[in-house]
Design an enzyme around this catalytic site. Structure first.
Site, PDB file in Angstrom:
ATOM      1  N   CYS A   1       5.185   0.228  15.007  1.00 35.12           N
ATOM      2  CA  CYS A   1       4.884   1.207  13.966  1.00 35.12           C
ATOM      3  C   CYS A   1       4.182   2.403  14.591  1.00 35.12           C
ATOM      4  O   CYS A   1       3.128   2.268  15.207  1.00 35.12           O
ATOM      5  CB  CYS A   1       3.998   0.589  12.886  1.00 35.12           C
ATOM      6  SG  CYS A   1       3.561   1.771  11.578  1.00 35.12           S
TER       7      CYS A   1
ATOM      8  N   HIS B   1       0.188   5.776   1.046  1.00 34.93           N
ATOM      9  CA  HIS B   1      -0.750   6.749   1.610  1.00 34.93           C
ATOM     10  C   HIS B   1       0.007   8.024   1.931  1.00 34.93           C
ATOM     11  O   HIS B   1       1.246   8.058   1.906  1.00 34.93           O
ATOM     12  CB  HIS B   1      -1.432   6.188   2.860  1.00 34.93           C
ATOM     13  CG  HIS B   1      -0.549   5.312   3.703  1.00 34.93           C
ATOM     14  ND1 HIS B   1       0.547   5.800   4.374  1.00 34.93           N
ATOM     15  CD2 HIS B   1      -0.562   3.968   3.933  1.00 34.93           C
ATOM     16  CE1 HIS B   1       1.141   4.800   5.008  1.00 34.93           C
ATOM     17  NE2 HIS B   1       0.503   3.658   4.748  1.00 34.93           N
TER      18      HIS B   1
ATOM     19  N   HIS C   1       4.949   6.460   8.207  1.00 32.10           N
ATOM     20  CA  HIS C   1       5.171   5.440   9.240  1.00 32.10           C
ATOM     21  C   HIS C   1       6.594   5.586   9.773  1.00 32.10           C
ATOM     22  O   HIS C   1       7.521   5.876   9.007  1.00 32.10           O
ATOM     23  CB  HIS C   1       5.079   4.025   8.677  1.00 32.10           C
ATOM     24  CG  HIS C   1       3.732   3.572   8.271  1.00 32.10           C
ATOM     25  ND1 HIS C   1       2.616   3.697   9.050  1.00 32.10           N
ATOM     26  CD2 HIS C   1       3.322   2.938   7.142  1.00 32.10           C
ATOM     27  CE1 HIS C   1       1.583   3.165   8.423  1.00 32.10           C
ATOM     28  NE2 HIS C   1       1.977   2.710   7.261  1.00 32.10           N
TER      29      HIS C   1
ATOM     30  N   HIS D   1       4.915   0.340   0.158  1.00 30.39           N
ATOM     31  CA  HIS D   1       5.607  -0.415   1.207  1.00 30.39           C
ATOM     32  C   HIS D   1       4.857  -1.699   1.529  1.00 30.39           C
ATOM     33  O   HIS D   1       3.633  -1.777   1.399  1.00 30.39           O
ATOM     34  CB  HIS D   1       5.808   0.427   2.470  1.00 30.39           C
ATOM     35  CG  HIS D   1       4.535   0.957   3.065  1.00 30.39           C
ATOM     36  ND1 HIS D   1       3.884   2.051   2.545  1.00 30.39           N
ATOM     37  CD2 HIS D   1       3.790   0.560   4.129  1.00 30.39           C
ATOM     38  CE1 HIS D   1       2.805   2.311   3.268  1.00 30.39           C
ATOM     39  NE2 HIS D   1       2.708   1.406   4.233  1.00 30.39           N
TER      40      HIS D   1
ATOM     41  N   GLU E   1       0.841  -1.209   0.000  1.00 26.86           N
ATOM     42  CA  GLU E   1       0.000   0.000   0.000  1.00 26.86           C
ATOM     43  C   GLU E   1       0.871   1.253   0.000  1.00 26.86           C
ATOM     44  O   GLU E   1       2.090   1.195   0.180  1.00 26.86           O
ATOM     45  CB  GLU E   1      -0.891   0.003   1.258  1.00 26.86           C
ATOM     46  CG  GLU E   1      -0.061   0.053   2.548  1.00 26.86           C
ATOM     47  CD  GLU E   1      -0.888   0.047   3.828  1.00 26.86           C
ATOM     48  OE1 GLU E   1      -1.997  -0.517   3.836  1.00 26.86           O
ATOM     49  OE2 GLU E   1      -0.397   0.629   4.829  1.00 26.86           O
TER      50      GLU E   1
HETATM   51 MN    MN Z   1       1.013   1.638   5.608  1.00 26.21          MN
END
Ligand code: MN
Length: 154
Positions: free
Chosen positions: A120, A68, A72, A106, A66
């Site tokens: 995370c 976004h 992270h 990632h 994914e």
């Molecule tokens: Mn992610």
């Protein structure tokens, strides 16, 4: 899920569990592909603005591929595996630190021999992940190393 605001110490327990922390499915919706991965919410206080989660994959498990807008910040905590970071596949080991900038493809994959877990940190308010369409996936897989990674042979 709100954790009380009073001071607390929640002890680390065997098998990467913590007191008063539930072990949850990785994602609530079944729309995104993933395998053998769980989620524990370690910190979620509103005053922090961020969350710290612990994700763990069984041997051979993987997170969703994914990207976004939100970032992270990841620290590998146990096990070995590999991650796709944009246009590179990197081997990872305990205590490695991984920054995933906005709009970077990632995915994490545990080695076949052992579980892999990572911390995370992420903003509490964040956008929904995008999954690659067929064209984007093909563009990633044009790199032989990424193709092998996507096929589960990192
Ligand atoms: Mn992610």
């Amino acid at each position: 899920m709100d954790i009380e605001q009073s001071p607390s110490l929640r002890e680390f327990r065997p098998d990467y569990r913590w007191d008063d922390v539930a072990c949850l499915p990785y994602k609530d919706d079944g729309a995104a592909p993933f395998k053998a991965i769980s989620r524990q919410m370690l910190f979620h206080e509103a005053a922090l603005g961020c969350e710290l989660r612990y994700f763990e994959m069984d041997a051979g498990g993987y997170s969703t591929l994914e990207r976004h807008e939100h970032m992270h910040a990841v620290m590998i905590l146990r096990g070995h595996g590999a991650c796709l970071l944009g246009d590179a596949v990197r081997a990872v080991k305990p205590f490695d630190l991984i920054s995933i900038p906005a709009w970077t493809w990632h995915q994490f994959r545990a080695s076949r021999g052992e579980p892999m877990g990572f911390l995370c940190m992420v903003n509490q308010v964040r956008d929904k992940p995008q999954l690659p369409n067929a064209e984007q996936r093909a563009a990633l897989a044009a790199d032989p190393q990424i193709a092998a990674f996507l096929e589960g042979n990192p």
